[in-house]
Motif scaffolding. Structure first.
Motif, short mmCIF file in Angstrom:
data_model
loop_
_atom_site.label_atom_id
_atom_site.label_comp_id
_atom_site.label_asym_id
_atom_site.label_seq_id
_atom_site.Cartn_x
_atom_site.Cartn_y
_atom_site.Cartn_z
N PRO A 100 0.83 -1.20 0.00
CA PRO A 100 0.00 0.00 0.00
C PRO A 100 0.87 1.25 0.00
O PRO A 100 1.88 1.32 0.72
CB PRO A 100 -0.80 -0.13 1.30
CG PRO A 100 -0.85 -1.60 1.57
CD PRO A 100 0.48 -2.13 1.09
N ALA A 101 0.48 2.24 -0.79
CA ALA A 101 1.30 3.44 -0.98
C ALA A 101 1.56 4.16 0.34
O ALA A 101 2.63 4.75 0.53
CB ALA A 101 0.63 4.37 -1.98
N ASP A 102 0.61 4.11 1.28
CA ASP A 102 0.78 4.85 2.53
C ASP A 102 1.81 4.21 3.46
O ASP A 102 2.19 4.80 4.48
CB ASP A 102 -0.56 4.97 3.27
CG ASP A 102 -1.13 3.62 3.67
OD1 ASP A 102 -1.23 2.74 2.79
OD2 ASP A 102 -1.48 3.44 4.85
N MET A 152 4.21 4.30 -8.58
CA MET A 152 2.85 4.30 -8.05
C MET A 152 1.89 3.67 -9.05
O MET A 152 1.91 3.99 -10.24
CB MET A 152 2.40 5.72 -7.72
CG MET A 152 3.23 6.38 -6.63
SD MET A 152 3.20 5.41 -5.10
CE MET A 152 4.49 6.23 -4.15
N ARG A 153 1.06 2.76 -8.55
CA ARG A 153 0.06 2.09 -9.37
C ARG A 153 -1.28 2.19 -8.65
O ARG A 153 -1.66 1.30 -7.89
CB ARG A 153 0.43 0.63 -9.60
CG ARG A 153 1.76 0.43 -10.32
CD ARG A 153 2.09 -1.05 -10.44
NE ARG A 153 3.36 -1.28 -11.13
CZ ARG A 153 3.91 -2.47 -11.30
NH1 ARG A 153 3.30 -3.55 -10.80
NH2 ARG A 153 5.06 -2.61 -11.93
N GLY A 154 -1.96 3.31 -8.84
CA GLY A 154 -3.21 3.53 -8.12
C GLY A 154 -2.90 3.73 -6.66
O GLY A 154 -2.09 4.57 -6.27
N GLY A 155 -3.54 2.92 -5.80
CA GLY A 155 -3.29 3.01 -4.37
C GLY A 155 -2.14 2.16 -3.90
O GLY A 155 -1.87 2.08 -2.69
N ALA A 156 -1.46 1.50 -4.83
CA ALA A 156 -0.34 0.62 -4.48
C ALA A 156 0.98 1.21 -4.96
O ALA A 156 1.02 2.09 -5.83
CB ALA A 156 -0.54 -0.77 -5.08
N CYS A 157 2.04 0.72 -4.38
CA CYS A 157 3.38 1.19 -4.73
C CYS A 157 4.23 -0.03 -5.10
O CYS A 157 4.19 -1.06 -4.40
CB CYS A 157 3.99 1.94 -3.55
SG CYS A 157 5.73 2.38 -3.76
N GLU A 198 -0.64 -7.01 3.46
CA GLU A 198 -0.95 -6.71 2.06
C GLU A 198 0.28 -6.66 1.17
O GLU A 198 0.17 -6.54 -0.05
CB GLU A 198 -1.70 -5.37 1.97
CG GLU A 198 -3.03 -5.35 2.71
CD GLU A 198 -3.70 -3.99 2.60
OE1 GLU A 198 -3.86 -3.49 1.47
OE2 GLU A 198 -4.05 -3.43 3.65
#
Length: 644
Positions: free
Chosen positions: A550-552, A573-578, A603
């Motif tokens: 998850p990007a966060d 970055m791929r949407g909400g994922a990294c 995740e």
């Protein structure tokens, strides 16, 4: 009938076993498509494969389309079982590399593609799972062009990606311009016609595509779903028309290669072999390996699904052979091929000590491990008689778990393992020479020079002695001893990227004891003296990793990677994922795997594959010796005398 031996390769979970099921179903071999999750696929037949949902052993199934019999070889995707892929490569005519439309190009995908290109194995690419949520075929196509090869030729478009009814729309004659753009850059004749504006017919472009694909210079890309069947019919047609099926010469001398060995229900050895030429008959006496021979008592060939009993196997076919008790993986059957067995991937980078939980099972454990080593020689059994320890080499922790379960289930031996440690290598850094002239107790003279060789070149041995100074058998004895001795260098690790030259060699004809054995036993002392003078650099294995999270959570995980000594690239970055790629020591991969669930709320997804060796930083690790220790002359002479 022509034969095509086809490998299905992929990173784990890209869907290659599901694609194998769909191909067999499409060819009418099976009436119902099995499920990996359900544990009822044709090629994942081991209990552990069904339970874990991964392929552990290469498996073969067959189907027929038109005048082509296809032997389909499903290979493991998990990097811990890359040795299975290694053995299959030597028998392939072509391959399908499966890439997930969701995850895209992953660490193992890159390892596989690099090897397929190096071996010039004609390869089609299938972007699978276009029906899955998160599928992004355009992004994956860009990733393939950037990370695998720019020589791709998309054969159509995905429609409705990410939806259950996603479909594949193949290009046709009206899309000839697309083919022109892709193929002209690889063919001067096409390029000239293209630039002169003569126009290139669709038929001419298809012929060029076929030619370039078979030469390994172009890689057609199809998109679809193994689950729904989208795009699979087009892929099947391409397998038959674009990849090189062969008609072997059944009248030529027998020549084949063993790529798999297993044990039958009664403990009998069964060899899987690709036959390149000639024909095998039950009750034939077959020559194999280094001087072995035995009578073939039974055989099966793969025909429209599983293997079936036959009296004869002919060129092009894959056969299961019984009666060859001494046969090993990699052995040639009949006439050896000029391009004999080679290592295409790095050897295992980890090792552990294995022992029986019950002392009375010690002998049973050793016997069981010998049988497992028949099936997977790269586990590289090493026994330390002084410490009463058995070492096995590993690609990863999953492989260790599988070995433990196999020993318990198949052999009734409860085994345990010590802590896994990485396997380093030693590389010479300079030139060193040494010579021993008839030293007591050896009636022989040997001189050797050790020097560095190019990276990833292994060990090279050459002669620089006067012709006729030694018989051929003496030269061979020295070379064999050199290669064996370099299995343990100055610090106990395998020596690689090294050239050894024999500069002196004398046989004392007046002494009956001046034999190949004398030269074989003297060689380790001379070699290690030369290696000491050359000096070595101990290098550790480094893995290339890919991490999706998850990007966060990117911020919190970067310090953890730094503490583990990992170097990371620029996050994507791929949407909400990294997505993050980088390098990490093989010794720290397990630590990262253990910490990842807690750091990423469960995740995070980590993939890793060996990439290169680098010089060790800090304290030089050593490995206990299991040989006669030629670094200690007194100890070595005592052991050799005792052995003699």
């Amino acid at each position: 009938m022509r034969t095509l031996n086809l490998g299905i390769l992929a990173h784990v979970d890209a869907g290659k076993t599901s694609l194998t099921e769909r191909l067999l179903y499409g060819a009418g071999v099976i009436d119902e498509i099995g499920s990996v999750d359900g544990g009822n696929t044709q090629t994942d037949s081991l209990d552990q494969e069904r339970r874990r949902g991964i392929t552990i052993k290469a498996a073969v199934a067959s189907f027929v389309m038109g005048d082509v019999a296809v032997n389909l070889i499903d290979t493991p995707g998990h990097p811990d079982f890359i040795a299975e892929v290694e053995r299959v490569l030597s028998v392939l005519d072509g391959a399908v590399l499966v890439v997930s439309a969701v995850e895209g190009v992953q660490a193992q995908t890159r390892v596989l593609m690099r090897t397929l290109q190096r071996l010039r194995i004609p390869t089609l690419i299938f972007i699978n799972k276009i029906d899955r949520r998160g599928a992004d075929p355009d992004r994956v196509l860009r990733g393939i062009a950037e990370r695998l090869t720019p020589a791709i030729v998309p054969m159509g478009l995905a429609q409705g990606a990410g939806e259950r009814d996603a479909a594949f729309a193949p290009f046709g004659p009206s899309d000839a311009e697309r083919l022109s753009d892709r193929l002209a850059g690889q063919d001067d004749t096409l390029l000239a016609a293209y630039l002169e504006g003569d126009g290139l017919s669709y038929g001419r472009l298809r012929k060029a595509l076929k030619r370039q694909t078979r030469q390994g210079r172009a890689h057609p890309v199809f998109l679809g779903s193994a689950i729904t069947g989208a795009g699979v019919d087009d892929l099947m047609a391409a397998i038959i028309t674009l990849l090189p099926a062969t008609e072997g010469d059944a009248e030529a001398p027998v020549s084949g290669t063993v790529f798999k060995v297993e044990r039958g229900p009664a403990g009998e050895k069964i060899a899987y072999a690709r036959l390149f030429s000639g024909a095998l008959h039950v009750r034939d006496r077959l020559a194999f390996g280094q001087g072995g021979s035995a009578k073939l008592t039974s055989l099966q060939v793969f025909d429209r699904g599983p293997a079936v009993p036959r009296d004869t196997a002919v060129a092009g076919q894959i056969a299961k052979l019984w009666g060859l008790a001494g046969i090993q993986i990699g052995d040639a059957i009949g006439a050896p091929r000029a391009d004999g067995p080679r290592h295409h991937f790095a050897p295992p980078t980890l090792e552990t000590v294995i022992y029986s939980r019950r002392p009375e099972d010690r002998r049973a454990l050793h016997a069981a491990l010998i049988q497992l080593a028949e099936q997977d020689p790269l586990i590289n059994l090493r026994q330390d008689d002084e410490r009463q320890e058995i070492f096995v080499s590993l690609y990863g922790e999953v492989q260790k778990e599988v070995i433990g379960e196999t020993l318990a289930q198949d052999y009734g031996v409860e085994a345990a393992f010590r802590e896994t440690r990485m396997i380093c290598v030693e590389r010479p850094v300079g030139v060193g020479t040494a010579i021993e002239q008839a030293p007591y107790p050896f009636i022989a003279t040997i001189g050797l020079r050790v020097e560095p060789a190019p990276l990833d070149s292994g060990v090279a041995f050459q002669l620089e002695v006067e012709f006729g100074s030694l018989p051929l058998s003496f030269h061979k004895a020295v070379e064999e001893s050199v290669r064996e001795t370099l299995g343990q260098g100055l610090h106990g690790w395998r020596v690689t990227d090294c050239k050894v030259t024999m500069t002196h060699g004398i046989r004392y004809r007046d002494w009956a004891t001046s034999t190949p054995s004398e030269h074989r036993n003297l060689t380790p002392l001379v070699l290690m003296a030369a290696l000491k003078r050359a000096g070595v650099q101990v290098c550790e294995p480094v893995h290339r990793f890919g991490l999706e999270l998850p990007a966060d959570l990117l911020g919190p995980i970067l310090p953890v990677l730094a503490r583990l000594g990992a170097s990371a690239g620029v996050p994507e970055m791929r949407g909400g994922a990294c997505w993050l790629e980088g390098d990490i020591s093989a010794a720290r991969i397990h630590d990262l795997q253990q910490q990842l669930p807690g750091l990423t709320r469960g995740e995070g997804v980590l993939t890793a594959a060996f990439d290169h060796y680098r010089p060790v930083r800090g304290e030089i690790p050593t490995r206990p010796r299991t040989d006669n220790n030629p670094l200690n002359r007194k100890d070595y002479l005592t052991r050799v005398a005792r052995r003699g």
